[in-house]
Design a protein around this motif. Structure first.
Motif, mmCIF file in Angstrom:
data_model
loop_
_atom_site.group_PDB
_atom_site.id
_atom_site.type_symbol
_atom_site.label_atom_id
_atom_site.label_comp_id
_atom_site.label_asym_id
_atom_site.label_seq_id
_atom_site.Cartn_x
_atom_site.Cartn_y
_atom_site.Cartn_z
ATOM 1 N N GLU A 120 -8.291 -3.424 0.822
ATOM 2 C CA GLU A 120 -9.574 -4.029 0.449
ATOM 3 C C GLU A 120 -9.945 -3.745 -1.009
ATOM 4 O O GLU A 120 -10.490 -4.617 -1.684
ATOM 5 C CB GLU A 120 -10.680 -3.526 1.376
ATOM 6 C CG GLU A 120 -10.581 -4.103 2.783
ATOM 7 C CD GLU A 120 -11.603 -3.538 3.747
ATOM 8 O OE1 GLU A 120 -12.220 -2.484 3.449
ATOM 9 O OE2 GLU A 120 -11.794 -4.138 4.821
ATOM 10 N N LEU A 121 -9.654 -2.545 -1.497
ATOM 11 C CA LEU A 121 -10.008 -2.191 -2.874
ATOM 12 C C LEU A 121 -9.053 -2.789 -3.897
ATOM 13 O O LEU A 121 -9.470 -3.237 -4.965
ATOM 14 C CB LEU A 121 -10.022 -0.667 -3.041
ATOM 15 C CG LEU A 121 -11.214 0.070 -2.445
ATOM 16 C CD1 LEU A 121 -10.954 1.573 -2.422
ATOM 17 C CD2 LEU A 121 -12.472 -0.238 -3.254
ATOM 18 N N TRP A 122 -7.751 -2.768 -3.592
ATOM 19 C CA TRP A 122 -6.758 -3.138 -4.597
ATOM 20 C C TRP A 122 -5.777 -4.214 -4.154
ATOM 21 O O TRP A 122 -4.940 -4.632 -4.959
ATOM 22 C CB TRP A 122 -5.965 -1.891 -5.021
ATOM 23 C CG TRP A 122 -6.807 -0.832 -5.652
ATOM 24 C CD1 TRP A 122 -7.377 -0.870 -6.897
ATOM 25 C CD2 TRP A 122 -7.159 0.435 -5.092
ATOM 26 N NE1 TRP A 122 -8.056 0.300 -7.133
ATOM 27 C CE2 TRP A 122 -7.940 1.124 -6.049
ATOM 28 C CE3 TRP A 122 -6.894 1.058 -3.873
ATOM 29 C CZ2 TRP A 122 -8.456 2.387 -5.831
ATOM 30 C CZ3 TRP A 122 -7.412 2.325 -3.650
ATOM 31 C CH2 TRP A 122 -8.181 2.975 -4.621
ATOM 32 N N GLY A 123 -5.810 -4.636 -2.892
ATOM 33 C CA GLY A 123 -4.867 -5.642 -2.417
ATOM 34 C C GLY A 123 -3.438 -5.133 -2.292
ATOM 35 O O GLY A 123 -2.503 -5.923 -2.268
ATOM 36 N N PHE A 124 -3.272 -3.817 -2.199
ATOM 37 C CA PHE A 124 -1.942 -3.219 -2.140
ATOM 38 C C PHE A 124 -1.570 -2.896 -0.707
ATOM 39 O O PHE A 124 -2.368 -2.347 0.041
ATOM 40 C CB PHE A 124 -1.914 -1.932 -2.981
ATOM 41 C CG PHE A 124 -0.565 -1.264 -3.019
ATOM 42 C CD1 PHE A 124 0.452 -1.764 -3.814
ATOM 43 C CD2 PHE A 124 -0.318 -0.128 -2.265
ATOM 44 C CE1 PHE A 124 1.700 -1.147 -3.867
ATOM 45 C CE2 PHE A 124 0.923 0.501 -2.305
ATOM 46 C CZ PHE A 124 1.927 -0.012 -3.105
ATOM 47 N N ARG A 125 -0.331 -3.245 -0.357
ATOM 48 C CA ARG A 125 0.204 -2.917 0.972
ATOM 49 C C ARG A 125 1.580 -2.310 0.798
ATOM 50 O O ARG A 125 2.367 -2.755 -0.041
ATOM 51 C CB ARG A 125 0.340 -4.169 1.833
ATOM 52 C CG ARG A 125 -0.958 -4.723 2.314
ATOM 53 C CD ARG A 125 -0.720 -5.811 3.327
ATOM 54 N NE ARG A 125 -0.075 -6.961 2.685
ATOM 55 C CZ ARG A 125 -0.251 -8.201 3.045
ATOM 56 N NH1 ARG A 125 -1.037 -8.489 4.054
ATOM 57 N NH2 ARG A 125 0.356 -9.179 2.425
ATOM 58 N N ASN A 126 1.861 -1.306 1.632
ATOM 59 C CA ASN A 126 3.187 -0.717 1.666
ATOM 60 C C ASN A 126 3.330 0.007 2.992
ATOM 61 O O ASN A 126 2.377 0.624 3.464
ATOM 62 C CB ASN A 126 3.385 0.247 0.492
ATOM 63 C CG ASN A 126 4.830 0.642 0.311
ATOM 64 O OD1 ASN A 126 5.365 1.433 1.082
ATOM 65 N ND2 ASN A 126 5.471 0.062 -0.693
#
Length: 164
Positions: A120-126
């Protein structure tokens, strides 16, 4: 151009490098197989090799664990710190609770609780919790050096990290 690096040291170490805009240049989980101490030496060398002399680096501070696991993680953590020191690369230690607070979570939340706030904050997924932690650390490094729009809870974390 400086990069902002986050390192979550572990037997599978998370490494993330961001540019000044927060774009991901590198995000990986570093693991070396084999028998210790050779495996630990190769792991430490692999991690430090990824860091440039101009990088701004945040490393997660030591957390408490079982005695045997703590010795292993301490060895890796100190090994990375010593190698960075030998190369003249300074680093900023960030407490586990501060890392979690920077993502908007409580300091005692689980690693899984960070997945949605990071997205939600940065659009980062891993898929790796080590890489996700390293990503937050890289964002903290970036927020320390760049003019970045931060939420109040993130400003509080940066103030505490700088005051350390």
């Amino acid at each position: 151009m400086a990069r902002y690096v986050g390192i979550d040291t572990s037997t599978k170490t998370g490494f993330v490098a961001l540019d000044e805009y927060g774009d991901v240049w590198d995000a990986q989980e570093v693991e070396v197989l084999g028998k210790d101490p050779e495996r630990m030496v190769k792991l430490i060398d692999s991690i430090v090799h990824l860091v440039g002399t101009e990088d701004v680096v945040c490393i997660e501070d030591f957390a408490y664990a079982q005695v045997n696991r703590m010795a292993m993680l301490g060895g890796i953590g100190w090994g990375v710190r010593m190698e960075l020191f030998k190369r003249g690369i300074t680093y900023i230690e960030v407490a586990t609770g501060q890392l979690k607070n920077f993502a908007g979570c409580k300091g005692n939340c689980s690693k899984e609780d960070l997945i949605i706030p990071i997205y939600e904050l940065w659009g980062f997924r891993n898929g790796s919790d080590n890489v996700r932690d390293a990503f937050i650390l890289a964002q903290i490094a970036r927020a320390i050096k760049e003019t970045v729009r931060l939420k109040a809870f993130q400003r509080d974390v940066i103030k505490k990290v700088k005051g350390r």
